[in-house]
Scaffold this motif. Structure first.
Motif, mmCIF file in Angstrom:
data_model
loop_
_atom_site.group_PDB
_atom_site.id
_atom_site.type_symbol
_atom_site.label_atom_id
_atom_site.label_comp_id
_atom_site.label_asym_id
_atom_site.label_seq_id
_atom_site.Cartn_x
_atom_site.Cartn_y
_atom_site.Cartn_z
ATOM 1 N N LEU A 3 -42.501 21.028 -21.985
ATOM 2 C CA LEU A 3 -43.134 19.718 -21.828
ATOM 3 C C LEU A 3 -42.916 19.177 -20.426
ATOM 4 N N ALA A 4 -41.709 19.317 -19.910
ATOM 5 C CA ALA A 4 -41.440 18.845 -18.549
ATOM 6 C C ALA A 4 -42.281 19.611 -17.544
ATOM 7 N N LEU A 5 -42.428 20.911 -17.770
ATOM 8 C CA LEU A 5 -43.253 21.718 -16.872
ATOM 9 C C LEU A 5 -44.690 21.227 -16.857
ATOM 10 N N LEU A 6 -45.226 20.954 -18.046
ATOM 11 C CA LEU A 6 -46.619 20.520 -18.128
ATOM 12 C C LEU A 6 -46.814 19.158 -17.499
ATOM 13 N N ASN A 60 -32.735 11.962 -10.673
ATOM 14 C CA ASN A 60 -33.739 11.173 -9.975
ATOM 15 C C ASN A 60 -34.932 12.076 -9.679
ATOM 16 N N PRO A 61 -36.130 11.777 -10.214
ATOM 17 C CA PRO A 61 -37.260 12.699 -10.063
ATOM 18 C C PRO A 61 -37.606 13.018 -8.612
ATOM 19 N N CYS A 62 -37.615 12.007 -7.752
ATOM 20 C CA CYS A 62 -38.021 12.240 -6.366
ATOM 21 C C CYS A 62 -36.997 13.077 -5.608
ATOM 22 N N ARG A 63 -35.711 12.793 -5.815
ATOM 23 C CA ARG A 63 -34.687 13.597 -5.154
ATOM 24 C C ARG A 63 -34.707 15.023 -5.687
ATOM 25 N N TYR A 64 -34.898 15.150 -6.991
ATOM 26 C CA TYR A 64 -34.926 16.485 -7.585
ATOM 27 C C TYR A 64 -36.079 17.313 -7.036
ATOM 28 N N LEU A 65 -37.237 16.700 -6.867
ATOM 29 C CA LEU A 65 -38.421 17.424 -6.437
ATOM 30 C C LEU A 65 -38.246 18.041 -5.052
ATOM 31 N N GLU A 66 -37.421 17.434 -4.216
ATOM 32 C CA GLU A 66 -37.235 17.930 -2.848
ATOM 33 C C GLU A 66 -36.692 19.353 -2.823
ATOM 34 N N THR A 67 -35.820 19.678 -3.774
ATOM 35 C CA THR A 67 -35.170 20.997 -3.765
ATOM 36 C C THR A 67 -35.362 21.766 -5.066
ATOM 37 N N ALA A 68 -36.230 21.277 -5.947
ATOM 38 C CA ALA A 68 -36.402 21.919 -7.250
ATOM 39 C C ALA A 68 -36.911 23.358 -7.104
ATOM 40 N N PRO A 69 -36.429 24.261 -7.960
ATOM 41 C CA PRO A 69 -36.948 25.636 -7.931
ATOM 42 C C PRO A 69 -38.456 25.651 -8.175
ATOM 43 N N ARG A 70 -39.186 26.339 -7.289
ATOM 44 C CA ARG A 70 -40.645 26.420 -7.393
ATOM 45 C C ARG A 70 -41.041 27.554 -8.343
ATOM 46 N N LEU A 71 -41.769 27.201 -9.387
ATOM 47 C CA LEU A 71 -42.302 28.209 -10.289
ATOM 48 C C LEU A 71 -43.684 28.671 -9.836
ATOM 49 N N ASP A 98 -52.349 11.322 3.063
ATOM 50 C CA ASP A 98 -51.269 10.420 2.693
ATOM 51 C C ASP A 98 -50.021 11.249 2.417
ATOM 52 N N SER A 99 -48.946 10.609 1.978
ATOM 53 C CA SER A 99 -47.672 11.324 1.805
ATOM 54 C C SER A 99 -47.015 11.026 0.462
ATOM 55 N N ARG A 100 -47.803 10.660 -0.539
ATOM 56 C CA ARG A 100 -47.226 10.298 -1.846
ATOM 57 C C ARG A 100 -47.407 11.441 -2.843
ATOM 58 N N LEU A 101 -46.339 11.752 -3.557
ATOM 59 C CA LEU A 101 -46.369 12.676 -4.677
ATOM 60 C C LEU A 101 -46.104 11.885 -5.955
ATOM 61 N N THR A 102 -46.743 12.283 -7.032
ATOM 62 C CA THR A 102 -46.456 11.686 -8.328
ATOM 63 C C THR A 102 -45.805 12.754 -9.188
ATOM 64 N N PHE A 103 -44.591 12.487 -9.638
ATOM 65 C CA PHE A 103 -43.832 13.491 -10.382
ATOM 66 C C PHE A 103 -43.113 12.832 -11.552
ATOM 67 N N LEU A 104 -43.437 13.267 -12.760
ATOM 68 C CA LEU A 104 -42.816 12.722 -13.969
ATOM 69 C C LEU A 104 -42.878 11.205 -14.006
ATOM 70 N N GLY A 105 -44.014 10.659 -13.571
ATOM 71 C CA GLY A 105 -44.229 9.216 -13.614
ATOM 72 C C GLY A 105 -43.675 8.450 -12.438
ATOM 73 N N SER A 106 -42.989 9.118 -11.513
ATOM 74 C CA SER A 106 -42.412 8.442 -10.348
ATOM 75 C C SER A 106 -43.285 8.653 -9.121
ATOM 76 N N GLN A 107 -43.364 7.624 -8.277
ATOM 77 C CA GLN A 107 -44.091 7.701 -7.022
ATOM 78 C C GLN A 107 -43.111 8.110 -5.928
ATOM 79 N N CYS A 108 -43.300 9.279 -5.363
ATOM 80 C CA CYS A 108 -42.372 9.826 -4.367
ATOM 81 C C CYS A 108 -43.083 9.916 -3.020
#
Length: 282
Positions: A9-12, A80-91, A36-46
């Motif tokens: 579910l998190a992946l989707l 924290n979704p935004c901090r996690y996204l910076e270094t999260a393993p890329r699938l 622009d420079s905004r990412l949306t990840f798990l409901g957070s604006q990064c």
């Protein structure tokens, strides 16, 4: 909920790093690209992403990717979704795939080769994570735009393709491979990728047209040839389009987030594209 189901579910729910909006404006001296420079990840604006890919080669080339081009492993509970996204393993990371494919292409870009590399990566991802791409049944997953400038001919070339899933959500394929060359005699214009329908209804033809400055409005209304457009004017128009979209999104958000700092890069006679300054607030 079992851990495997929670992970799926998190992946989707992972939102791509290169969705939203990119504006491209050719000129007599080169081509300007703004994003622009905004990412949306798990409901957070990064904010803080750099969405314009500057590949190591070929020279005078940029790439932009819109749509769901990045999938990451699920974050740990409480992260924290935004901090996690910076270094999260890329699938699945289509930007990395495009960069590698361009490095292998030599001076002449092959859209077919780049699209084939993306398709292989998507199919491999689908095999490793069955069902992850099911939500894209009958629609596009992402779009890739390759932008190049020929200083001898003074032409801009825009190559574009999409990766989409079939109606059953089981098989991916490349589609809409297009190539457009813009020369000095062609009428000046703006190419926009990403949230184009939203931009048209809210900014170009809606109440937030007020965020477009007079130079951009004149550019849209006057179809003078590209030969009369200096590179800095093209950069100002491209940046203002994305800036107007980001300001509009504050009160009328699009399906995918738009916001953060506007980045502008220009391809000119020099082999390497050059970033141009853009004010953080106007």
């Amino acid at each position: 909920m079992p851990r495997t189901l929670a992970a799926l579910l998190a992946l989707l729910l992972s939102i791509p790093a290169h969705a939203t909006l990119v504006a491209v404006v050719p000129s007599r001296d080169g081509v300007a690209v703004a994003a622009d420079s905004r990412l949306t990840f798990l409901g957070s604006q990064c904010d803080g992403a750099f969405k314009i890919l500057v590949p190591a080669s070929p020279a005078r080339t940029l790439a932009v990717i819109t749509g769901d081009s990045l999938f990451v492993a699920p974050p740990p509970a409480g992260a924290n979704p935004c901090r996690y996204l910076e270094t999260a393993p890329r699938l699945l990371d289509i930007e990395a795939v495009v960069a590698q494919a361009l490095a292998k292409s030599g001076p002449e870009i092959s859209t077919a080769a780049v699209s084939a590399a993306c398709l292989r990566a998507v199919r491999s991802f689908a095999r490793r994570y069955p069902g992850a791409l099911k939500p894209y049944a009958g629609r596009n997953i992402f779009s890739v735009v390759l932008i190049g400038f020929n200083p001898a001919a003074k032409t801009t070339t825009l190559r574009n393709f999409v990766l989409r899933m079939d109606a059953a959500g089981l098989h991916a394929s490349a589609a809409r491979l297009t190539e457009t060359t813009v020369g000095l005699k062609d009428p000046r214009d703006i190419w926009v990728y990403g949230e184009t329908d939203w931009l048209s209804s809210t900014v170009y033809n809606g109440p937030d047209r007020r965020f477009l400055d007079s130079a951009t409005l004149a550019f849209l209304a006057d179809r003078r040839p590209v030969s009369e457009v200096p590179l800095l004017e093209a950069a100002a128009v491209a940046g203002n389009i994305v800036e107007a979209a980001a300001r509009t999104a504050q009160t009328n958000p699009p399906p995918s987030g738009i916001g953060g700092q506007v980045h502008v890069i220009a391809i000119g006679p020099e082999p390497q594209p050059q970033p141009l300054p853009w004010p953080s607030a106007r």
